[in-house]
Design a protein around this motif. Structure first.
Motif, mmCIF file in Angstrom:
data_model
loop_
_atom_site.group_PDB
_atom_site.id
_atom_site.type_symbol
_atom_site.label_atom_id
_atom_site.label_comp_id
_atom_site.label_asym_id
_atom_site.label_seq_id
_atom_site.Cartn_x
_atom_site.Cartn_y
_atom_site.Cartn_z
ATOM 1 N N SER A 1 0.825 -1.205 0.000
ATOM 2 C CA SER A 1 0.000 0.000 0.000
ATOM 3 C C SER A 1 0.865 1.263 0.000
ATOM 4 O O SER A 1 1.939 1.298 0.585
ATOM 5 N N ASN A 2 0.355 2.306 -0.677
ATOM 6 C CA ASN A 2 0.991 3.616 -0.679
ATOM 7 C C ASN A 2 -0.013 4.646 -0.182
ATOM 8 O O ASN A 2 -1.191 4.619 -0.575
ATOM 9 N N LEU B 1 -18.232 32.701 -3.194
ATOM 10 C CA LEU B 1 -17.398 33.869 -2.912
ATOM 11 C C LEU B 1 -16.036 33.486 -2.357
ATOM 12 O O LEU B 1 -15.083 34.235 -2.455
ATOM 13 N N PHE B 2 -15.969 32.352 -1.668
ATOM 14 C CA PHE B 2 -14.675 31.876 -1.214
ATOM 15 C C PHE B 2 -14.695 30.359 -1.129
ATOM 16 O O PHE B 2 -15.731 29.761 -0.931
ATOM 17 N N ASN B 3 -13.557 29.726 -1.359
ATOM 18 C CA ASN B 3 -13.442 28.272 -1.298
ATOM 19 C C ASN B 3 -12.194 27.914 -0.524
ATOM 20 O O ASN B 3 -11.165 28.577 -0.647
ATOM 21 N N ARG B 4 -12.318 26.881 0.288
ATOM 22 C CA ARG B 4 -11.158 26.384 1.036
ATOM 23 C C ARG B 4 -11.090 24.868 0.824
ATOM 24 O O ARG B 4 -12.019 24.143 1.187
ATOM 25 N N GLU B 5 -9.989 24.404 0.208
ATOM 26 C CA GLU B 5 -9.862 22.983 -0.091
ATOM 27 C C GLU B 5 -9.667 22.155 1.175
ATOM 28 O O GLU B 5 -9.045 22.621 2.140
ATOM 29 N N GLY B 6 -10.230 20.950 1.169
ATOM 30 C CA GLY B 6 -10.026 20.036 2.270
ATOM 31 C C GLY B 6 -8.757 19.209 2.035
ATOM 32 O O GLY B 6 -8.133 19.292 0.978
ATOM 33 N N ILE B 7 -8.374 18.440 3.035
ATOM 34 C CA ILE B 7 -7.190 17.577 2.913
ATOM 35 C C ILE B 7 -7.635 16.131 3.102
ATOM 36 O O ILE B 7 -8.300 15.791 4.090
ATOM 37 N N TYR B 8 -7.286 15.260 2.146
ATOM 38 C CA TYR B 8 -7.685 13.863 2.181
ATOM 39 C C TYR B 8 -6.443 12.970 2.151
ATOM 40 O O TYR B 8 -5.500 13.218 1.396
ATOM 41 N N GLU B 9 -6.456 11.947 3.012
ATOM 42 C CA GLU B 9 -5.370 10.952 3.026
ATOM 43 C C GLU B 9 -5.899 9.705 2.319
ATOM 44 O O GLU B 9 -6.880 9.104 2.748
ATOM 45 N N ILE B 10 -5.246 9.333 1.218
ATOM 46 C CA ILE B 10 -5.742 8.231 0.386
ATOM 47 C C ILE B 10 -4.707 7.109 0.353
ATOM 48 O O ILE B 10 -3.538 7.331 0.037
ATOM 49 N N GLU B 11 -5.185 5.919 0.692
ATOM 50 C CA GLU B 11 -4.310 4.727 0.668
ATOM 51 C C GLU B 11 -4.629 3.908 -0.579
ATOM 52 O O GLU B 11 -5.785 3.548 -0.822
#
Length: 252
Positions: A2-3, A45-55
């Motif tokens: 897995s990576n 009007l504004f966007n904030r990207e989320g953070i995802y950890e993918i295996e």
């Protein structure tokens, strides 16, 4: 083997797509997705990207039929949630349209209703702010917001705050609601007065009409009051809310 890779994106689907491209993998090889930070978006009007950890495990070879079955299940679940949310909104709209009589109890009920709706909107947007509601007179109310996300809700020159105020008034049509953030409106008033004087001077130096950017009714009123002090000038509004704007020109 897995990576694990961390991806920034506005949604889980977008994050997976990016991860598959980087790792040169297929959807069947996605072993686990963890949302470490939620994405945020408000009225475009504004966007904030989320953070995802993918295996990703390239040794996985799940059956295509099983994958399609799970996707279909997810789609059905989403459709049910949309139907449920639509029915809830319709029910709330019907409740809001009921006539509100002027009495002590009903004024208190109105205050609580406005507070609850403002808190609901903030929760849906994902902003951390406290809500305080004060009745000014009749059906006019002031909503004060306080908290760590006050800069986000204000936005550039108060644009996001104006949009939030417009949306809250649209949902609570029985009332006239003004929204402020830790005294921002008072500071904005002074800025608008200075802008009005500057635009008045510009209009006096030219024969062409001067058009200002769209503003909410409260801000247009401030500009009108400033321009009315210049006997040589006339002022009026054009367009429809929320894009209604002021025009300043010399009197004939």
């Amino acid at each position: 083997m897995s990576n694990v890779i961390e991806i920034k994106a506005m949604s889980q689907e977008q994050a997976i797509t990016r991860a598959l491209k980087i790792m040169e993998a297929t959807p069947e090889q996605v072993k686990k997705v963890v949302e470490k930070q939620k994405s945020r978006s408000f009225l475009g009007l504004f966007n904030r990207e989320g953070i995802y950890e993918i295996e990703i495990d390239k040794s996985l070879k799940a059956e295509v039929k099983e994958v399609k079955k799970e996707v279909k299940k997810t789609e059905t679940k989403v459709e049910k949630e949309i139907v449920k949310e639509t029915e809830t909104k319709k029910k709330q709209d019907v409740e809001v349209k009921s006539e509100v009589k002027e009495s002590k109890k009903e004024r208190k009920d109105a205050t609580n209703m406005i507070k609850a709706k403002a808190e609901e909107l903030l929760e849906n947007i994902g902003l951390v702010l406290d809500v305080e509601v004060d009745r000014i007179n009749d059906r006019n109310y002031l909503v004060n917001l306080y908290g760590e996300d006050n800069g986000i809700i204000i936005g550039k020159k108060g644009k996001t705050l104006n949009s939030f105020e417009y949306l809250l008034n649209t949902l609570m049509k029985e009332y006239r609601i003004e929204v402020d953030v830790e005294g921002f409106k008072a500071k904005r008033t002074e800025t608008l007065r200075e802008l009005g004087k500057k635009m008045a001077e510009k209009a006096l130096k030219t024969t062409k009409p001067v058009r200002l950017n769209p503003m909410p009714p409260r801000e247009r009123k401030i500009i009108h009051e400033v321009i009315n002090k210049y006997p040589e000038l006339d002022t009026y509004s054009e367009g429809r809310d929320p894009k209604r704007y002021i025009v300043i020109k010399r009197k004939k």
